[in-house]
Scaffold this motif. Structure first.
Motif, PDB file in Angstrom:
ATOM      1  N   ASN A   1      41.736  39.356  25.097  1.00 40.77           N
ATOM      2  CA  ASN A   1      41.050  38.064  25.006  1.00 40.77           C
ATOM      3  C   ASN A   1      39.860  38.197  24.065  1.00 40.77           C
ATOM      4  OD1 ASN A   1      39.726  35.642  25.346  1.00 40.77           O
ATOM      5  ND2 ASN A   1      39.165  35.999  27.486  1.00 40.77           N
TER       6      ASN A   1
ATOM      7  N   ARG B   1      35.440  44.210  26.810  1.00 43.02           N
ATOM      8  CA  ARG B   1      36.826  44.440  26.413  1.00 43.02           C
ATOM      9  C   ARG B   1      37.203  45.913  26.398  1.00 43.02           C
ATOM     10  NH1 ARG B   1      38.091  41.624  20.999  1.00 43.02           N
ATOM     11  NH2 ARG B   1      40.214  41.878  21.793  1.00 43.02           N
TER      12      ARG B   1
ATOM     13  N   ASN C   1      43.017  36.210  31.522  1.00 46.07           N
ATOM     14  CA  ASN C   1      42.027  36.302  30.441  1.00 46.07           C
ATOM     15  C   ASN C   1      40.936  37.320  30.740  1.00 46.07           C
ATOM     16  OD1 ASN C   1      40.702  34.949  32.474  1.00 46.07           O
ATOM     17  ND2 ASN C   1      39.762  33.416  31.146  1.00 46.07           N
TER      18      ASN C   1
ATOM     19  N   GLY D   1      35.817  38.739  31.559  1.00 45.89           N
ATOM     20  CA  GLY D   1      35.816  37.669  30.569  1.00 45.89           C
ATOM     21  C   GLY D   1      34.514  36.909  30.502  1.00 45.89           C
TER      22      GLY D   1
ATOM     23  N   GLU E   1      42.409  28.791  31.377  1.00 41.38           N
ATOM     24  CA  GLU E   1      43.374  29.872  31.133  1.00 41.38           C
ATOM     25  C   GLU E   1      44.755  29.515  31.646  1.00 41.38           C
ATOM     26  OE1 GLU E   1      44.970  33.653  30.037  1.00 41.38           O
ATOM     27  OE2 GLU E   1      43.286  32.413  29.342  1.00 41.38           O
TER      28      GLU E   1
ATOM     29  N   ALA F   1      48.526  31.476  24.824  1.00 40.02           N
ATOM     30  CA  ALA F   1      47.576  32.516  25.230  1.00 40.02           C
ATOM     31  C   ALA F   1      47.597  33.743  24.328  1.00 40.02           C
ATOM     32  CB  ALA F   1      47.836  32.929  26.678  1.00 40.02           C
TER      33      ALA F   1
ATOM     34  N   ARG G   1      47.990  37.854  25.217  1.00 39.96           N
ATOM     35  CA  ARG G   1      48.076  38.004  26.673  1.00 39.96           C
ATOM     36  C   ARG G   1      49.070  37.025  27.304  1.00 39.96           C
ATOM     37  NH1 ARG G   1      43.372  35.275  25.462  1.00 39.96           N
ATOM     38  NH2 ARG G   1      42.938  33.337  26.630  1.00 39.96           N
TER      39      ARG G   1
END
Length: 394
Positions: free
Chosen positions: A192, A198, A339, A345, A356, A365, A368
């Motif tokens: 995402n 991340r 997400n 996130g 999402e 998306a 993902r």
């Protein structure tokens, strides 16, 4: 396409940047999200005749709710047939539920639903912003909070940790099992581009993160950010003529059939039981028909309780269900918070789950995107505040 009892569908979505912090004001973030959602539906501002958010103007412009419906209506010049905003209700998904009911009652054609939060910016100025330590007259005079603040309860995690400990005690749930929720959601967040965090984490990283309030760790806590999320909910006949395939609001759960407290009925269910029973009683769909779950993760133990409460696993079986992360992975039997949720996130607080779910249902998306994506459940809240939405792409 049968629209169901509400005759309502999500037709457009929008989200501002998700930042920690953002240089944009709460109003700028809100306008960004609102205009994206309206354009995504193929509408103009003139087509919007309803505005709703939660909690709205009643929160007096704090970082928890810096923009309400009256302000956004004025800035965008929306002519409304109906507006709504207020703290009471079934929690962070109150806005989407209220919009569905207003559409069903024939009040509006297209309603703009939004949720804005600027807690990250606020904490640059006051580290206690939007926390229990930030005393307010309303909170300290509440019949509920008056029992906590005298005992130096300074964060929601001090409350939630007690329910986590009870779940561990009653069912043998372990920290190692619970840790698979933040570990799996971080894997999702890596796909995402908007996610705050991340970089991958392992179960060893989770177990090594510091205890904040036993048994909950730092990685069990959601991530404050600045963001706004918006959706357009349209009447069935209008939705059929718009740009996107309508996403039908099939059923909602908003029940609270116990005292308005977190500790008088079941310490391991909270409001999830009442919400789930109501939602499933209003549809022919069953938990096994759901292709993804976007469930509240203000703290990871709440996600576990929602999994159990909604019937995706048995009561007390949540630890075993998430262990190893296989079942809740993007290619698992029930992809969870695809997400990255609020744990990685960013704490978009409610509507982020709906945003999402819609991306997934529309097949938008990106990296993902899950394979099966026709039916989704979004649920948000904890303690006495909770709501759920079953949304279907026909």
């Amino acid at each position: 396409m049968t629209m169901g009892p509400f005759n309502a569908a999500v037709t457009g979505i929008g989200q501002s940047e998700v930042a920690r912090p953002s240089a944009r004001s709460g109003m700028q973030l809100t306008v960004d999200a609102a205009l994206l959602a309206i354009a995504d539906a193929g509408l103009t501002v003139a087509d919007i005749d309803g505005v709703v958010c939660w909690p709205g103007d009643t929160d007096n412009g704090s970082s928890f709710s810096p923009v309400g419906p009256l302000a956004l209506k004025s800035v965008l010049g929306i002519e409304t047939n109906w507006m709504s905003g207020g703290y009471e209700g079934p929690g962070p998904l109150t806005g989407i539920i209220n919009a569905a009911m207003a559409i069903g009652a024939g009040l509006c054609r297209n309603i703009l639903v939004f949720r804005t939060i600027t807690e990250s910016s606020a904490r640059l100025v006051d580290r206690n912003a939007a926390s229990l330590a930030n005393k307010t007259a309303g909170r300290d005079s509440s019949f509920f909070w008056q029992w906590y603040t005298p005992f130096n309860v300074r964060s929601a995690i001090n409350l939630i940790a007690m329910y986590a400990q009870r779940h561990f005690h009653e069912y043998g749930t372990t920290s190692e099992q619970l840790g698979w929720i933040p570990v799996t959601l971080r894997r999702n967040a890596a796909r995402n581009p908007k996610a705050i965090f991340r970089d991958p984490i392992t179960i060893d990283d989770y177990m090594g993160s510091r205890i904040i309030s036993t048994p909950l760790r730092l990685l069990d806590c959601d991530v404050h950010c600045d963001a706004s999320t918006a959706l357009v909910v349209s009447r069935g006949d209008v939705a059929r003529d718009l740009r996107n395939q309508p996403l039908r609001i099939e059923a909602v759960g908003s029940a609270l059939k116990q005292p308005w407290s977190w500790d008088q009925i079941s310490l391991t269910e909270m409001v999830t039981r009442d919400v789930a029973r109501m939602m499933w009683s209003r549809t022919d769909y069953k938990p096994e028909n759901v292709h993804m779950a976007q469930l509240y993760d203000g703290f990871s133990i709440l996600t576990l309780m929602w999994l159990e409460g909604l019937g995706f696993c048995g009561r007390g079986e949540g630890g075993a269900f998430v262990e190893g992360g296989t079942r809740i992975a993007l290619d698992g039997i029930l992809p969870l918070n695809t997400n990255g949720g609020q744990l990685s996130g960013g704490r978009t607080h409610g509507l982020g789950y709906m945003h999402e779910a819609c991306l997934q249902l529309w097949g938008r998306a990106g990296d993902r995107q899950i394979e099966k994506h026709d039916v989704a459940v979004a649920a948000a809240g904890g303690g006495p505040l909770g709501g759920s939405v079953l949304i279907v792409r026909d």
